[in-house]
Design a protein around this motif. Structure first.
Motif, mmCIF file in Angstrom:
data_model
loop_
_atom_site.group_PDB
_atom_site.id
_atom_site.type_symbol
_atom_site.label_atom_id
_atom_site.label_comp_id
_atom_site.label_asym_id
_atom_site.label_seq_id
_atom_site.Cartn_x
_atom_site.Cartn_y
_atom_site.Cartn_z
ATOM 1 N N SER A 25 0.708 -1.280 0.022
ATOM 2 C CA SER A 25 0.019 0.100 0.112
ATOM 3 C C SER A 25 1.266 1.510 -0.224
ATOM 4 O O SER A 25 0.188 2.346 -0.282
ATOM 5 C CB SER A 25 -1.225 -0.072 1.674
ATOM 6 O OG SER A 25 -0.257 0.242 1.890
ATOM 7 N N THR A 26 2.308 1.636 0.528
ATOM 8 C CA THR A 26 2.938 2.239 -0.218
ATOM 9 C C THR A 26 4.304 1.842 -0.899
ATOM 10 O O THR A 26 5.500 0.816 -0.679
ATOM 11 C CB THR A 26 3.322 2.577 1.086
ATOM 12 O OG1 THR A 26 2.648 3.235 1.971
ATOM 13 C CG2 THR A 26 4.418 3.616 0.910
ATOM 14 N N ALA A 27 4.972 2.137 -1.782
ATOM 15 C CA ALA A 27 5.618 2.113 -2.611
ATOM 16 C C ALA A 27 6.920 3.795 -2.304
ATOM 17 O O ALA A 27 6.381 4.593 -2.449
ATOM 18 C CB ALA A 27 5.249 2.313 -4.419
ATOM 19 N N VAL A 28 7.822 3.562 -2.071
ATOM 20 C CA VAL A 28 8.906 3.959 -2.403
ATOM 21 C C VAL A 28 9.945 4.358 -3.390
ATOM 22 O O VAL A 28 10.398 3.151 -3.751
ATOM 23 C CB VAL A 28 10.201 3.864 -0.748
ATOM 24 C CG1 VAL A 28 10.979 4.462 -0.623
ATOM 25 C CG2 VAL A 28 9.342 4.293 0.292
ATOM 26 N N VAL A 29 10.665 5.407 -3.500
ATOM 27 C CA VAL A 29 11.111 5.416 -5.606
ATOM 28 C C VAL A 29 12.572 6.684 -5.295
ATOM 29 O O VAL A 29 11.750 7.694 -4.470
ATOM 30 C CB VAL A 29 10.030 5.899 -6.262
ATOM 31 C CG1 VAL A 29 9.509 7.103 -6.016
ATOM 32 C CG2 VAL A 29 11.337 5.419 -7.399
ATOM 33 N N GLY A 30 13.306 6.398 -6.056
ATOM 34 C CA GLY A 30 14.596 7.767 -5.741
ATOM 35 C C GLY A 30 14.424 8.777 -6.977
ATOM 36 O O GLY A 30 13.007 8.695 -7.635
ATOM 37 N N ARG A 31 14.747 9.705 -6.847
ATOM 38 C CA ARG A 31 14.537 10.605 -8.072
ATOM 39 C C ARG A 31 14.936 10.100 -9.949
ATOM 40 O O ARG A 31 13.302 10.190 -10.097
ATOM 41 C CB ARG A 31 15.120 11.872 -7.711
ATOM 42 C CG ARG A 31 15.326 12.781 -8.611
ATOM 43 C CD ARG A 31 16.048 14.157 -8.887
ATOM 44 N NE ARG A 31 17.793 13.814 -9.160
ATOM 45 C CZ ARG A 31 18.390 13.182 -10.267
ATOM 46 N NH1 ARG A 31 16.716 13.052 -11.472
ATOM 47 N NH2 ARG A 31 19.382 12.301 -10.367
ATOM 48 N N ILE B 105 5.356 -2.906 2.268
ATOM 49 C CA ILE B 105 6.032 -1.039 1.169
ATOM 50 C C ILE B 105 6.456 -1.426 1.202
ATOM 51 O O ILE B 105 7.944 -2.736 0.619
ATOM 52 C CB ILE B 105 6.982 -0.452 2.619
ATOM 53 C CG1 ILE B 105 5.485 0.049 3.919
ATOM 54 C CG2 ILE B 105 7.540 0.388 1.812
ATOM 55 C CD1 ILE B 105 6.289 0.428 5.138
ATOM 56 N N LEU B 106 7.203 -1.227 -0.275
ATOM 57 C CA LEU B 106 7.975 -1.601 -1.570
ATOM 58 C C LEU B 106 8.979 -0.745 -2.346
ATOM 59 O O LEU B 106 8.279 0.587 -2.544
ATOM 60 C CB LEU B 106 6.715 -1.791 -2.869
ATOM 61 C CG LEU B 106 7.542 -2.636 -4.266
ATOM 62 C CD1 LEU B 106 8.109 -4.101 -4.214
ATOM 63 C CD2 LEU B 106 6.281 -3.460 -5.385
ATOM 64 N N VAL B 107 9.881 -0.922 -2.434
ATOM 65 C CA VAL B 107 11.072 -0.098 -2.455
ATOM 66 C C VAL B 107 10.795 -0.077 -4.213
ATOM 67 O O VAL B 107 11.499 -1.622 -4.670
ATOM 68 C CB VAL B 107 12.282 -0.340 -2.183
ATOM 69 C CG1 VAL B 107 13.068 1.031 -2.473
ATOM 70 C CG2 VAL B 107 11.854 0.443 -0.707
ATOM 71 N N LEU B 108 11.118 0.742 -5.358
ATOM 72 C CA LEU B 108 11.239 0.401 -6.767
ATOM 73 C C LEU B 108 12.330 0.503 -7.413
ATOM 74 O O LEU B 108 12.453 1.620 -7.897
ATOM 75 C CB LEU B 108 10.089 0.811 -7.054
ATOM 76 C CG LEU B 108 8.283 0.699 -6.690
ATOM 77 C CD1 LEU B 108 7.456 1.826 -6.772
ATOM 78 C CD2 LEU B 108 7.944 -0.030 -7.626
ATOM 79 N N ASN B 109 12.948 -0.470 -7.335
ATOM 80 C CA ASN B 109 14.410 -0.876 -8.213
ATOM 81 C C ASN B 109 15.385 0.445 -7.827
ATOM 82 O O ASN B 109 16.124 0.643 -8.619
ATOM 83 C CB ASN B 109 14.640 -0.925 -9.705
ATOM 84 C CG ASN B 109 14.584 -1.728 -10.396
ATOM 85 O OD1 ASN B 109 14.897 -2.358 -10.267
ATOM 86 N ND2 ASN B 109 15.814 -1.293 -11.747
ATOM 87 N N SER B 110 14.921 1.253 -6.539
ATOM 88 C CA SER B 110 16.238 2.357 -6.328
ATOM 89 C C SER B 110 16.987 2.067 -6.200
ATOM 90 O O SER B 110 17.478 1.778 -4.201
ATOM 91 C CB SER B 110 15.446 3.343 -5.835
ATOM 92 O OG SER B 110 14.062 4.067 -6.680
ATOM 93 N N ALA B 111 18.231 2.178 -6.648
ATOM 94 C CA ALA B 111 19.335 1.345 -5.390
ATOM 95 C C ALA B 111 19.665 2.097 -4.962
ATOM 96 O O ALA B 111 20.788 1.459 -3.368
ATOM 97 C CB ALA B 111 20.936 0.911 -6.927
ATOM 98 N N SER B 112 20.475 3.981 -5.277
ATOM 99 C CA SER B 112 20.941 4.434 -3.993
ATOM 100 C C SER B 112 19.964 3.993 -2.687
ATOM 101 O O SER B 112 20.093 4.429 -1.510
ATOM 102 C CB SER B 112 20.420 5.957 -4.600
ATOM 103 O OG SER B 112 19.215 6.531 -4.361
ATOM 104 N N VAL B 113 17.965 3.949 -2.648
ATOM 105 C CA VAL B 113 17.447 4.217 -1.850
ATOM 106 C C VAL B 113 17.573 2.731 -1.509
ATOM 107 O O VAL B 113 17.473 2.601 0.603
ATOM 108 C CB VAL B 113 15.951 4.309 -2.270
ATOM 109 C CG1 VAL B 113 15.378 3.497 -1.209
ATOM 110 C CG2 VAL B 113 15.743 5.655 -2.943
ATOM 111 N N ILE B 114 17.964 1.661 -2.249
ATOM 112 C CA ILE B 114 17.903 0.515 -1.385
ATOM 113 C C ILE B 114 19.616 0.287 0.069
ATOM 114 O O ILE B 114 18.913 -0.191 0.725
ATOM 115 C CB ILE B 114 18.018 -1.031 -2.810
ATOM 116 C CG1 ILE B 114 16.431 -1.028 -3.031
ATOM 117 C CG2 ILE B 114 18.788 -1.988 -1.591
ATOM 118 C CD1 ILE B 114 16.088 -1.205 -4.709
ATOM 119 N N GLN B 115 20.191 0.843 -0.954
ATOM 120 C CA GLN B 115 21.428 0.702 0.057
ATOM 121 C C GLN B 115 21.821 1.973 1.270
ATOM 122 O O GLN B 115 21.956 0.471 1.835
ATOM 123 C CB GLN B 115 22.645 1.389 -0.709
ATOM 124 C CG GLN B 115 23.367 0.533 -2.247
ATOM 125 C CD GLN B 115 24.451 1.035 -3.750
ATOM 126 O OE1 GLN B 115 24.651 2.179 -3.223
ATOM 127 N NE2 GLN B 115 24.601 0.729 -4.036
#
Length: 203
Positions: free
Chosen positions: A55-61, A137-147
Protein backbone atom coordinates in the motif's frame (compact mmCIF):
# COMPACT_ATOMS: atom_id res chain seq x y z
CA UNK A 1 -4.01 -12.54 29.18
CA UNK A 2 -2.19 -12.36 25.84
CA UNK A 3 -2.05 -8.95 24.23
CA UNK A 4 -2.71 -8.89 20.50
CA UNK A 5 -0.27 -6.78 18.48
CA UNK A 6 -0.56 -6.11 14.78
CA UNK A 7 2.26 -7.38 12.60
CA UNK A 8 4.62 -4.60 11.54
CA UNK A 9 4.66 -3.70 7.87
CA UNK A 10 7.44 -5.31 5.84
CA UNK A 11 9.79 -3.33 3.64
CA UNK A 12 10.35 -5.20 0.37
CA UNK A 13 13.15 -4.08 -1.95
CA UNK A 14 12.57 -5.16 -5.54
CA UNK A 15 15.27 -4.88 -8.19
CA UNK A 16 16.40 -6.28 -11.52
CA UNK A 17 20.13 -7.02 -11.64
CA UNK A 18 22.66 -8.26 -14.16
CA UNK A 19 24.78 -11.33 -13.55
CA UNK A 20 27.68 -9.09 -12.53
CA UNK A 21 25.59 -7.25 -9.94
CA UNK A 22 24.54 -4.04 -11.68
CA UNK A 23 21.01 -2.65 -11.67
CA UNK A 24 21.67 0.13 -14.18
CA UNK A 25 24.34 1.25 -16.62
CA UNK A 26 24.02 4.81 -15.33
CA UNK A 27 21.82 7.89 -15.36
CA UNK A 28 20.96 7.57 -19.07
CA UNK A 29 20.07 3.86 -18.88
CA UNK A 30 16.84 3.11 -20.76
CA UNK A 31 16.71 -0.41 -19.27
CA UNK A 32 16.83 -1.86 -22.79
CA UNK A 33 18.99 -4.68 -21.44
CA UNK A 34 16.11 -5.78 -19.19
CA UNK A 35 13.01 -5.07 -21.25
CA UNK A 36 12.59 -8.58 -22.65
CA UNK A 37 12.16 -9.82 -19.10
CA UNK A 38 10.22 -6.85 -17.75
CA UNK A 39 7.59 -7.11 -20.48
CA UNK A 40 7.28 -10.91 -20.36
CA UNK A 41 4.04 -12.47 -19.17
CA UNK A 42 5.85 -14.46 -16.49
CA UNK A 43 7.42 -11.28 -15.10
CA UNK A 44 4.03 -9.58 -14.96
CA UNK A 45 2.58 -12.51 -13.03
CA UNK A 46 5.47 -12.58 -10.54
CA UNK A 47 5.41 -8.84 -10.00
CA UNK A 48 1.66 -8.81 -9.49
CA UNK A 49 2.23 -11.23 -6.63
CA UNK A 50 4.27 -8.50 -4.92
CA UNK A 51 2.47 -5.23 -5.61
CA UNK A 52 -1.03 -6.41 -4.77
CA UNK A 53 0.13 -6.82 -1.16
CA UNK A 54 1.59 -3.30 -1.00
CA UNK A 55 0.00 0.00 0.00
CA UNK A 56 3.06 2.30 -0.12
CA UNK A 57 5.76 2.55 -2.79
CA UNK A 58 9.15 4.19 -2.23
CA UNK A 59 11.22 5.41 -5.18
CA UNK A 60 14.28 7.56 -5.80
CA UNK A 61 14.35 10.67 -7.97
CA UNK A 62 15.85 9.04 -11.09
CA UNK A 63 13.29 6.24 -11.18
CA UNK A 64 10.46 8.64 -10.35
CA UNK A 65 11.32 10.75 -13.38
CA UNK A 66 11.74 7.67 -15.57
CA UNK A 67 8.56 5.96 -14.40
CA UNK A 68 6.34 9.03 -14.73
CA UNK A 69 7.60 9.66 -18.27
CA UNK A 70 6.84 6.12 -19.46
CA UNK A 71 4.08 4.51 -17.39
CA UNK A 72 1.15 6.84 -18.17
CA UNK A 73 1.55 6.00 -21.85
CA UNK A 74 1.78 2.27 -21.17
CA UNK A 75 -1.29 2.42 -18.93
CA UNK A 76 -3.45 4.17 -21.53
CA UNK A 77 -2.17 2.10 -24.48
CA UNK A 78 -4.98 -0.28 -25.55
CA UNK A 79 -2.38 -2.77 -26.79
CA UNK A 80 -0.86 -3.10 -23.29
CA UNK A 81 -1.76 -6.28 -21.45
CA UNK A 82 -4.43 -6.20 -18.76
CA UNK A 83 -1.77 -6.81 -16.09
CA UNK A 84 0.34 -3.92 -17.39
CA UNK A 85 -2.65 -1.58 -17.24
CA UNK A 86 -3.52 -2.80 -13.74
CA UNK A 87 0.04 -2.15 -12.58
CA UNK A 88 0.03 1.28 -14.22
CA UNK A 89 -3.19 2.23 -12.48
CA UNK A 90 -1.80 1.01 -9.17
CA UNK A 91 1.41 3.01 -9.63
CA UNK A 92 -0.61 6.10 -10.50
CA UNK A 93 -2.75 6.01 -7.36
CA UNK A 94 -0.88 4.13 -4.62
CA UNK A 95 0.68 6.11 -1.75
CA UNK A 96 4.14 7.06 -3.04
CA UNK A 97 7.20 8.40 -1.25
CA UNK A 98 9.80 10.02 -3.54
CA UNK A 99 13.23 10.25 -1.92
CA UNK A 100 15.04 13.35 -3.19
CA UNK A 101 17.12 16.27 -2.02
CA UNK A 102 16.23 18.36 -5.07
CA UNK A 103 12.63 17.67 -6.08
CA UNK A 104 9.86 19.81 -4.60
CA UNK A 105 6.24 18.85 -4.05
CA UNK A 106 5.30 21.09 -6.98
CA UNK A 107 7.48 18.91 -9.25
CA UNK A 108 5.55 15.80 -8.22
CA UNK A 109 2.21 17.54 -8.67
CA UNK A 110 3.01 18.29 -12.33
CA UNK A 111 2.87 14.60 -13.27
CA UNK A 112 -0.21 12.53 -14.09
CA UNK A 113 0.37 10.42 -10.99
CA UNK A 114 -1.35 11.35 -7.75
CA UNK A 115 -0.83 10.60 -4.05
CA UNK A 116 2.92 11.26 -4.01
CA UNK A 117 5.06 13.20 -1.57
CA UNK A 118 8.74 14.12 -1.21
CA UNK A 119 10.83 12.68 1.62
CA UNK A 120 14.17 14.23 2.62
CA UNK A 121 14.91 11.94 5.58
CA UNK A 122 14.62 8.41 4.19
CA UNK A 123 15.29 6.52 7.42
CA UNK A 124 12.82 8.54 9.48
CA UNK A 125 10.16 8.20 6.78
CA UNK A 126 10.52 4.43 6.48
CA UNK A 127 10.60 3.89 10.25
CA UNK A 128 7.38 5.87 10.51
CA UNK A 129 5.79 3.88 7.69
CA UNK A 130 6.77 0.56 9.26
CA UNK A 131 5.21 1.56 12.56
CA UNK A 132 2.00 2.82 10.97
CA UNK A 133 -1.04 1.05 9.50
CA UNK A 134 -1.19 -0.46 6.05
CA UNK A 135 0.05 -3.29 3.92
CA UNK A 136 3.69 -3.79 2.94
CA UNK A 137 6.09 -1.12 1.67
CA UNK A 138 7.78 -1.63 -1.70
CA UNK A 139 11.05 0.00 -2.78
CA UNK A 140 10.96 0.21 -6.58
CA UNK A 141 14.34 -0.70 -8.11
CA UNK A 142 16.14 2.38 -6.69
CA UNK A 143 19.72 1.36 -5.88
CA UNK A 144 20.59 4.39 -3.73
CA UNK A 145 17.44 3.96 -1.64
CA UNK A 146 17.98 0.21 -1.25
CA UNK A 147 21.60 0.71 -0.22
CA UNK A 148 20.68 3.30 2.41
CA UNK A 149 17.92 1.11 3.84
CA UNK A 150 20.20 -1.94 3.93
CA UNK A 151 22.78 0.01 5.92
CA UNK A 152 20.03 1.14 8.30
CA UNK A 153 18.78 -2.46 8.67
CA UNK A 154 15.32 -1.47 7.45
CA UNK A 155 14.79 -3.98 4.64
CA UNK A 156 12.94 -7.16 5.54
CA UNK A 157 12.83 -8.82 2.13
CA UNK A 158 15.01 -8.63 -0.99
CA UNK A 159 13.28 -9.57 -4.23
CA UNK A 160 16.02 -9.87 -6.86
CA UNK A 161 15.59 -10.88 -10.49
CA UNK A 162 18.94 -11.86 -12.01
CA UNK A 163 19.03 -11.53 -15.79
CA UNK A 164 21.39 -13.56 -18.01
CA UNK A 165 23.48 -10.61 -19.09
CA UNK A 166 26.54 -8.72 -17.90
CA UNK A 167 26.78 -4.93 -18.01
CA UNK A 168 30.46 -4.52 -17.21
CA UNK A 169 29.87 -1.38 -15.16
CA UNK A 170 27.28 1.07 -13.91
CA UNK A 171 25.31 1.25 -10.67
CA UNK A 172 25.76 -1.67 -8.32
CA UNK A 173 22.70 -2.72 -6.36
CA UNK A 174 24.41 -3.75 -3.14
CA UNK A 175 26.57 -1.30 -1.17
CA UNK A 176 30.33 -1.79 -0.94
CA UNK A 177 31.59 -3.08 2.39
CA UNK A 178 28.15 -4.17 3.55
CA UNK A 179 27.88 -7.52 5.31
CA UNK A 180 24.59 -9.25 6.10
CA UNK A 181 22.95 -12.68 6.18
CA UNK A 182 19.69 -13.72 4.54
CA UNK A 183 17.69 -16.89 3.98
CA UNK A 184 16.16 -17.93 0.67
CA UNK A 185 12.37 -17.82 0.86
CA UNK A 186 11.67 -19.00 -2.68
CA UNK A 187 13.10 -18.99 -6.19
CA UNK A 188 11.45 -18.97 -9.61
CA UNK A 189 12.94 -19.45 -13.06
CA UNK A 190 11.68 -17.72 -16.18
CA UNK A 191 12.45 -20.11 -19.04
CA UNK A 192 11.43 -17.66 -21.77
CA UNK A 193 14.04 -15.06 -20.75
CA UNK A 194 16.52 -17.13 -18.72
CA UNK A 195 16.00 -14.96 -15.63
CA UNK A 196 15.97 -16.25 -12.06
CA UNK A 197 13.80 -14.52 -9.44
CA UNK A 198 15.12 -14.88 -5.89
CA UNK A 199 13.32 -13.85 -2.73
CA UNK A 200 15.50 -13.46 0.38
CA UNK A 201 14.39 -12.66 3.93
CA UNK A 202 16.44 -11.53 6.90
CA UNK A 203 17.53 -14.31 9.20
Amino acid sequence: MAVHTEQQRKVIADAVVSMDGYTSTGAEDDMGWAMEHITSEQSEIMYEGIWRGVSTAVVGRVNWEGFTSVWPGLTSDPTSSARTRDLGNWLATVDKVVVSRTLEQSDLDKTEWTNARVARDLEAEVRSLKAGPGRDILVLNSASVIQALLRADLIDELSLTVLPTTLGGGVRLLPEGFSSKWRLSHATTVPTTGAVALCYRRT
